[in-house]
Design an enzyme around this catalytic site. Structure first.
Site, PDB file in Angstrom:
ATOM      1  N   HIS A   1       0.020   9.976  -4.425  1.00  0.00           N
ATOM      2  CA  HIS A   1       0.871  10.289  -3.282  1.00  0.00           C
ATOM      3  C   HIS A   1       2.325  10.334  -3.739  1.00  0.00           C
ATOM      4  O   HIS A   1       2.873   9.346  -4.228  1.00  0.00           O
ATOM      5  CB  HIS A   1       0.664   9.219  -2.210  1.00  0.00           C
TER       6      HIS A   1
ATOM      7  N   CYS B   1       7.746  10.644   9.838  1.00  0.00           N
ATOM      8  CA  CYS B   1       8.461  10.079   8.691  1.00  0.00           C
ATOM      9  C   CYS B   1       9.499  11.041   8.135  1.00  0.00           C
ATOM     10  O   CYS B   1      10.580  10.605   7.726  1.00  0.00           O
ATOM     11  CB  CYS B   1       7.478   9.627   7.612  1.00  0.00           C
TER      12      CYS B   1
ATOM     13  N   GLU C   1       6.599  17.560   0.011  1.00  0.00           N
ATOM     14  CA  GLU C   1       7.017  16.863   1.232  1.00  0.00           C
ATOM     15  C   GLU C   1       8.514  16.546   1.195  1.00  0.00           C
ATOM     16  O   GLU C   1       9.052  16.152   0.155  1.00  0.00           O
ATOM     17  CB  GLU C   1       6.215  15.574   1.399  1.00  0.00           C
TER      18      GLU C   1
ATOM     19  N   CYS D   1      10.060  14.047   2.394  1.00  0.00           N
ATOM     20  CA  CYS D   1      10.260  12.653   1.992  1.00  0.00           C
ATOM     21  C   CYS D   1      10.160  12.488   0.477  1.00  0.00           C
ATOM     22  O   CYS D   1      10.854  11.642  -0.109  1.00  0.00           O
ATOM     23  CB  CYS D   1       9.249  11.742   2.680  1.00  0.00           C
TER      24      CYS D   1
ATOM     25  N   GLU E   1      -1.275  14.484  -0.305  1.00  0.00           N
ATOM     26  CA  GLU E   1       0.186  14.649  -0.394  1.00  0.00           C
ATOM     27  C   GLU E   1       0.668  14.280  -1.789  1.00  0.00           C
ATOM     28  O   GLU E   1       1.636  13.541  -1.970  1.00  0.00           O
ATOM     29  CB  GLU E   1       0.877  13.791   0.679  1.00  0.00           C
TER      30      GLU E   1
ATOM     31  N   GLY F   1       0.825  -1.210   0.000  1.00  0.00           N
ATOM     32  CA  GLY F   1       0.000   0.000   0.000  1.00  0.00           C
ATOM     33  C   GLY F   1       0.853   1.252   0.000  1.00  0.00           C
ATOM     34  O   GLY F   1       0.474   2.288  -0.528  1.00  0.00           O
ATOM     35  N   HIS F   2       2.012   1.176   0.634  1.00  0.00           N
ATOM     36  CA  HIS F   2       3.007   2.249   0.597  1.00  0.00           C
ATOM     37  C   HIS F   2       4.316   1.623   0.148  1.00  0.00           C
ATOM     38  O   HIS F   2       4.913   0.827   0.842  1.00  0.00           O
ATOM     39  CB  HIS F   2       3.169   2.893   1.972  1.00  0.00           C
TER      40      HIS F   2
END
Length: 671
Positions: free
Chosen positions: A275, A419, A343, A345, A327, A219-220
């Protein structure tokens, strides 16, 4: 965990003593990244300062947060599961385990610059707690193990059932594997690597397309590139096969949505959507699998996606992700400034992607993009002292809009969803691994950072030192300290910014007529040769004492955006070398939103030694427009002071902007 452990971590960063483990070459890529274990960045330099801040502040802070925010306690509870635990009441997110992994990864990288036996011992003590939480079959996910009958609200009733939604079981695996590989490379210890391999083996057994397996994809994303890294380190093909399964089945399982890039098979994707962090990690994983398997369909897809990003969805600072909602990437040319998400990240994911694109194709344009993101979109996310953080990184601030993750207007010491701080903790110390690369008898000099490296070039050992004050000036000296075997090609990158190219594909272009010169000399004699994909190729019998000098003019330049970027239409930005500049309230007595920069401004450069560890400020000519009490427009010629974008908001929140008006008609358009 006992307080004495954290005290040890804080003290440990002043000791010495770690040993390095030689890393295997990156299998499959035409070009091999020289690992962080082979490169030492000099103290007191631009990157030396940042690695030192990570060592002295960021990593101890992250370790202390792992204790105070219950990250260690989660592992302790998982080692003694109980039906009495209400996991969702004390565990913030199902991916909280990764804060521990990422901090260990960052500490492992920093051991190469600052060897430290006490820090190694501290990490071992943390790994004892992690190992105790691992289930007998290798599964390690505290959000479920603490209370299997009533796991975290995002975890699902059974393993993997919520993976494509919110469980993050495979995301946790990815960060664990990355950290374990780094720890092994830095220390030679298999302690963490064995833990990670047991979890990876569990995933290989339980997740896949075969009967009886859970046919789900992350999922991520991040497990894809982590498993590829584990394959390269161990030679175990099953890890690469699992990574490829995660990509091959995307768009073919029950979950199909742009948010997680599962709307269609990856080889049919040609636009960056959803995302931005998930996307960037997946695209980097696609490049890994493309290189390691030779899958041409993956290469075509990732090439198309990269072009879409850099030509239509890429901020001048090298960041990505236009929208706070999700995001996410926006539509083509949707690049707002005040409300940009960008972001931290996601910027880090762009470094990962561009490095892999370079390793695939050997073109300096990918390192140009990597450098832009590194010097602007990444380090803006952390204060110069290493102790405060941005989650989003906008290109304008009005002093009132709460753009940061917690609704604040300035960097914060931590976040509940940590994160970005923990990602910076692991990323900044890894920068030495991006400086050099090799291909056969060629040594690529990609980034300019003072220090020393010992590199294997075509089977011969070459020790090279680099002396530079980059990014503050454009002089770089590369000195051969030893070269066994003698003959090889040194590929010295000549950045796009000095060759007249802002970004590949023309999303941004220079808006002035200034020209910057560059030249390369060997032992004082100028080298005149055509560039090869952005590199000056110098082939010779190298001997000890040979010196290569690269000079690059660093003239401040005006930049304009493609006219389809509505937010930047009629505006100009300023760059000098690899740095994007901005105007901030603290340096100017007028409203920076009311400044109109001259079309041919006069620039002045000055040192600002007390700001963000020391920077060079610029001053540019222009006009301040204001409305008088009688309603008349006034125009006052003045100079505006500009600072590197990464250094903004070190003196409190207030107005800032990168894109300045080039005429009065856009003066108040801040979005």
């Amino acid at each position: 965990m006992k307080t004495t452990i954290i005290t040890l971590a804080l003290a440990a960063l002043t000791a010495t003593g770690a040993t390095a483990k030689k890393h295997q070459p990156t299998a499959g890529y035409p070009i091999t990244q020289v690992p962080f274990t082979s490169v030492k960045i000099a103290e007191g330099t631009f990157w030396g300062q940042r690695i030192k801040a990570a060592r002295n502040v960021t990593i101890p802070l992250a370790f202390s947060k792992c204790q105070s925010e219950g990250r260690y306690d989660n592992f302790v509870k998982a080692a003694h599961p109980s039906a009495d635990y209400d996991v969702s009441s004390f565990m913030g997110y199902s991916f909280d385990d990764t804060d521990v992994y990422k901090t260990i990864e960052g500490a492992s990288y920093v051991l190469q610059t600052y060897p430290d036996k006490r820090l190694e011992a501290y990490i071992d003590s943390v790994l004892d707690i992690v190992a105790a939480a691992q289930e007998a079959d290798g599964y390690l996910y505290t959000a479920r193990t603490i209370n299997p009958d009533k796991p975290h609200r995002w975890a699902g009733k059974q393993r993997w059932t919520s993976e494509e939604n919110l469980s993050h079981e495979l995301y946790n695996l990815g960060h664990m594997v990355d950290a374990a590989c780094a720890h092994y490379q830095a220390t030679g210890s298999r302690k963490f690597l064995d833990i990670a391999r047991r979890y990876a083996d569990c995933v290989v057994r339980e997740v896949g397309p075969a009967k009886g397996q859970a046919c789900v994809v992350p999922g991520h994303q991040i497990a894809e590139m982590a498993l590829a890294r584990l394959y390269v380190l161990t030679g175990e093909r099953k890890y690469l096969d699992e990574a490829k399964f995660f990509l091959d089945y995307r768009g073919k399982t029950a979950t199909k949505r742009e948010y997680s890039q599962s709307h269609k098979p990856v080889t049919e994707q040609d636009e960056a959507v959803g995302h931005a962090v998930r996307a960037g990690y997946m695209y980097a994983g696609m490049a890994d699998v493309a290189a390691l398997t030779g899958d041409s369909a993956y290469i075509r897809a990732i090439d198309a996606i990269w072009r879409n990003i850099t030509e239509k969805k890429y901020y001048l600072t090298g960041g990505v992700g236009a929208r706070h909602a999700g995001e996410a990437f926006g539509a083509n040319y949707e690049l707002p400034n005040l409300t940009a998400y960008n972001e931290t990240c996601a910027a880090i994911s762009m470094v990962y992607l561009n490095q892999r694109m370079f390793l695939l194709h050997g073109d300096a344009k990918y390192i140009d993009c990597l450098e832009r993101t590194l010097y602007n979109g990444v380090i803006s996310g952390m204060s110069a002292d290493g102790g405060r953080f941005f989650y989003p990184n906008p290109l304008a601030a009005d002093g009132s809009y709460g753009f940061n993750h917690d609704g604040s207007r300035e960097r914060q010491p931590w976040f509940g969803c940590a994160c970005c701080p923990s990602n910076l903790c692991r990323f900044i110390p890894s920068v030495p691994g991006y400086v050099y690369a090799t291909r056969g008898d060629s040594l690529y000099v990609n980034l300019f950072a003072a220090g020393r490296a010992t590199v294997d070039v075509g089977g011969r050992s070459v020790t090279l030192s680099q002396l530079t004050q980059y990014p503050w000036n454009g002089n770089v000296e590369l000195k051969v300290e030893s070269a066994k075997g003698g003959r090889f090609t040194m590929m010295v990158r000549v950045p796009g910014w000095v060759r007249g190219e802002v970004t590949p594909g023309g999303l941004y272009q220079y808006a002035d007529s200034a020209r910057q010169d560059y030249w390369v000399t060997v032992n004082g004699e100028r080298v005149d040769a055509p560039l090869q994909k952005g590199y000056m190729a110098i082939t010779r019998e190298w001997k000890k004492g040979d010196a290569v000098s690269l000079h690059m003019d660093m003239t401040p330049r005006l930049v304009k955006a493609d006219g389809r970027v509505a937010a930047d239409r009629g505006r100009l930005a300023v760059e000098r070398g690899p740095l994007v500049y901005c105007a901030e309230w603290a340096d100017n007595s007028f409203d920076v939103f009311h400044f109109v920069i001259d079309r041919n401004p006069k620039f002045a450069i000055a040192d600002a030694p007390t700001l963000a560890g020391g920077v060079k400020k610029l001053a540019a000519t222009g006009t301040v427009l204001a409305t008088a009490a009688d309603g008349k427009l006034t125009a006052t010629p003045t100079r505006i002071t500009l600072i590197p974008y990464y250094a903004w908001c070190h003196r409190g929140p207030g107005r800032m902007q990168v894109w300045m008006a080039a005429g009065p008609e856009v003066m108040d358009e801040r979005k």
